[in-house]
Design a protein around this motif. Structure first.
Motif, mmCIF file in Angstrom:
data_model
loop_
_atom_site.group_PDB
_atom_site.id
_atom_site.type_symbol
_atom_site.label_atom_id
_atom_site.label_comp_id
_atom_site.label_asym_id
_atom_site.label_seq_id
_atom_site.Cartn_x
_atom_site.Cartn_y
_atom_site.Cartn_z
ATOM 1 N N CYS A 86 0.819 -0.823 -0.266
ATOM 2 C CA CYS A 86 -0.595 0.306 -0.165
ATOM 3 C C CYS A 86 1.117 0.889 0.123
ATOM 4 C CB CYS A 86 -0.750 0.341 1.316
ATOM 5 S SG CYS A 86 -1.896 -1.675 1.381
ATOM 6 N N GLY A 87 2.618 1.166 -0.499
ATOM 7 C CA GLY A 87 2.548 2.331 -1.036
ATOM 8 C C GLY A 87 3.626 2.461 0.849
ATOM 9 N N GLU A 88 3.903 1.553 1.302
ATOM 10 C CA GLU A 88 3.914 1.757 2.782
ATOM 11 C C GLU A 88 5.191 0.287 2.782
ATOM 12 O OE1 GLU A 88 3.896 4.716 4.645
ATOM 13 O OE2 GLU A 88 2.378 5.554 3.532
ATOM 14 N N THR A 89 5.812 0.565 4.185
ATOM 15 C CA THR A 89 5.938 -1.050 4.477
ATOM 16 C C THR A 89 5.168 -1.327 6.324
ATOM 17 O OG1 THR A 89 8.945 0.209 4.065
ATOM 18 C CG2 THR A 89 8.936 -1.799 5.496
ATOM 19 N N LEU A 90 5.029 -2.578 5.412
ATOM 20 C CA LEU A 90 4.388 -3.697 6.670
ATOM 21 C C LEU A 90 5.403 -4.400 6.750
ATOM 22 C CD1 LEU A 90 1.874 -4.605 7.427
ATOM 23 C CD2 LEU A 90 2.038 -6.431 5.482
ATOM 24 N N TRP A 91 5.762 -4.452 8.673
ATOM 25 C CA TRP A 91 6.312 -5.001 9.256
ATOM 26 C C TRP A 91 6.438 -5.419 11.044
ATOM 27 C CZ3 TRP A 91 7.155 -2.998 13.887
ATOM 28 C CH2 TRP A 91 7.654 -1.325 14.434
ATOM 29 N N ALA A 92 6.572 -6.296 11.107
ATOM 30 C CA ALA A 92 6.995 -7.515 12.446
ATOM 31 C C ALA A 92 8.268 -7.263 12.554
ATOM 32 C CB ALA A 92 5.367 -8.003 12.278
ATOM 33 N N TYR A 93 7.885 -7.374 14.100
ATOM 34 C CA TYR A 93 9.396 -8.429 14.939
ATOM 35 C C TYR A 93 9.284 -9.499 14.980
ATOM 36 C CZ TYR A 93 9.570 -3.534 17.537
ATOM 37 O OH TYR A 93 9.121 -2.041 17.432
ATOM 38 N N ASN A 94 8.524 -10.183 15.029
ATOM 39 C CA ASN A 94 8.452 -11.529 14.957
ATOM 40 C C ASN A 94 6.808 -12.085 15.071
ATOM 41 O OD1 ASN A 94 6.693 -11.818 17.410
ATOM 42 N ND2 ASN A 94 8.465 -11.037 18.075
ATOM 43 N N LEU A 95 7.052 -13.340 14.409
ATOM 44 C CA LEU A 95 5.788 -13.821 14.191
ATOM 45 C C LEU A 95 4.321 -14.184 14.936
ATOM 46 C CD1 LEU A 95 7.326 -17.916 12.385
ATOM 47 C CD2 LEU A 95 6.493 -15.820 11.766
ATOM 48 N N ILE A 133 -3.217 0.297 8.164
ATOM 49 C CA ILE A 133 -3.574 -0.773 8.000
ATOM 50 C C ILE A 133 -4.506 -1.114 8.848
ATOM 51 C CG2 ILE A 133 -2.734 -2.710 9.832
ATOM 52 C CD1 ILE A 133 0.480 -1.603 9.709
ATOM 53 N N GLN A 134 -5.330 0.167 9.529
ATOM 54 C CA GLN A 134 -6.357 0.477 10.111
ATOM 55 C C GLN A 134 -7.133 0.352 9.089
ATOM 56 O OE1 GLN A 134 -7.666 2.654 13.288
ATOM 57 N NE2 GLN A 134 -5.316 2.521 14.088
ATOM 58 N N SER A 135 -7.601 0.393 7.988
ATOM 59 C CA SER A 135 -8.057 1.318 6.830
ATOM 60 C C SER A 135 -8.599 -0.606 6.012
ATOM 61 C CB SER A 135 -7.422 1.773 5.612
ATOM 62 O OG SER A 135 -8.619 1.987 4.740
ATOM 63 N N GLY A 136 -9.824 -0.392 5.751
ATOM 64 C CA GLY A 136 -11.022 -1.819 5.079
ATOM 65 C C GLY A 136 -10.772 -1.355 3.929
ATOM 66 N N LYS A 137 -10.388 -0.750 3.724
ATOM 67 C CA LYS A 137 -10.075 -1.012 2.259
ATOM 68 C C LYS A 137 -8.321 -1.558 1.598
ATOM 69 C CE LYS A 137 -7.751 3.546 1.550
ATOM 70 N NZ LYS A 137 -7.657 5.431 0.527
ATOM 71 N N ASN A 138 -8.080 -1.365 2.804
ATOM 72 C CA ASN A 138 -6.737 -2.218 1.948
ATOM 73 C C ASN A 138 -6.291 -3.827 3.027
ATOM 74 O OD1 ASN A 138 -5.497 0.540 1.120
ATOM 75 N ND2 ASN A 138 -4.772 1.511 3.110
ATOM 76 N N ARG A 139 -7.282 -4.347 3.533
ATOM 77 C CA ARG A 139 -7.571 -5.251 4.272
ATOM 78 C C ARG A 139 -6.913 -6.468 3.047
ATOM 79 N NH1 ARG A 139 -12.435 -5.202 5.365
ATOM 80 N NH2 ARG A 139 -12.098 -5.279 7.882
ATOM 81 N N GLU A 140 -7.199 -6.752 1.713
ATOM 82 C CA GLU A 140 -6.618 -7.362 1.175
ATOM 83 C C GLU A 140 -5.147 -7.636 0.178
ATOM 84 O OE1 GLU A 140 -8.472 -10.613 0.092
ATOM 85 O OE2 GLU A 140 -10.274 -9.346 1.644
ATOM 86 N N GLU A 141 -5.091 -6.599 0.399
ATOM 87 C CA GLU A 141 -3.538 -6.187 -0.455
ATOM 88 C C GLU A 141 -2.941 -6.107 0.848
ATOM 89 O OE1 GLU A 141 -0.382 -2.299 -2.254
ATOM 90 O OE2 GLU A 141 -2.953 -2.552 -2.193
#
Length: 157
Positions: A86-95, A133-141
């Protein structure tokens, strides 16, 4: 209908372990507490890479938080669990952090209730996730991006 209930976990709840990119060999490595019984924010940490054998210890009384960047808080190495989305970086520290984000995104109903003593607050990760991330419109992506991140973990084994 998928439902998400706020458990009041904050970002610190996920900082006992970071999957990071090894600066020596570019493989997936880990940053975690040296003593598993001592997991507070300032507990000594160890970076270790099983691919190349690199290792480094951290024991200070100050950390720099990088909540807006995909880095661990101790050695500032890039997180392994990240991808463009979504033009951003999705990241997580761990699983576990990734699972939290996925449960939140998948849910069409997101429930939150006031704390018994403190009332409403926005300290939980639930309320601190970025708007995209909170936006429902980005859910599928976002769900597709999470699947892509999971593939990077599966290929490690």
């Amino acid at each position: 209908m998928e439902r998400f209930k706020d458990t009041r976990e904050d970002i610190y709840s996920f900082q006992n372990e970071f999957l990071v990119r090894c600066p020596c060999c570019n493989s997936c490595a880990i940053v975690r507490c040296i003593d598993p019984d001592k997991v507070d924010l300032f507990a000594p940490r160890r970076f270790s890479c099983t691919a190349c054998g690199s290792s480094k210890d951290w024991s200070q009384k100050k950390i720099e938080s990088w909540y807006s960047e995909a880095l661990d808080n101790y050695f500032h190495y890039p997180l392994w669990l990240q991808t463009s989305c979504c033009g951003e970086t999705l990241w997580a520290y761990n699983l576990q952090h990734l699972e939290f984000i996925e449960a939140f995104v998948r849910a069409k109903l997101r429930e939150r209730k006031a704390h018994e003593l403190h009332g409403w607050s926005n300290q939980s990760l639930f309320s601190r996730l970025p708007k995209w991330i909170q936006s429902g419109k980005n859910r599928e992506e976002i769900i597709k991006a999470i699947a892509k991140i999971r593939e990077s973990v599966v290929t490690l084994t």
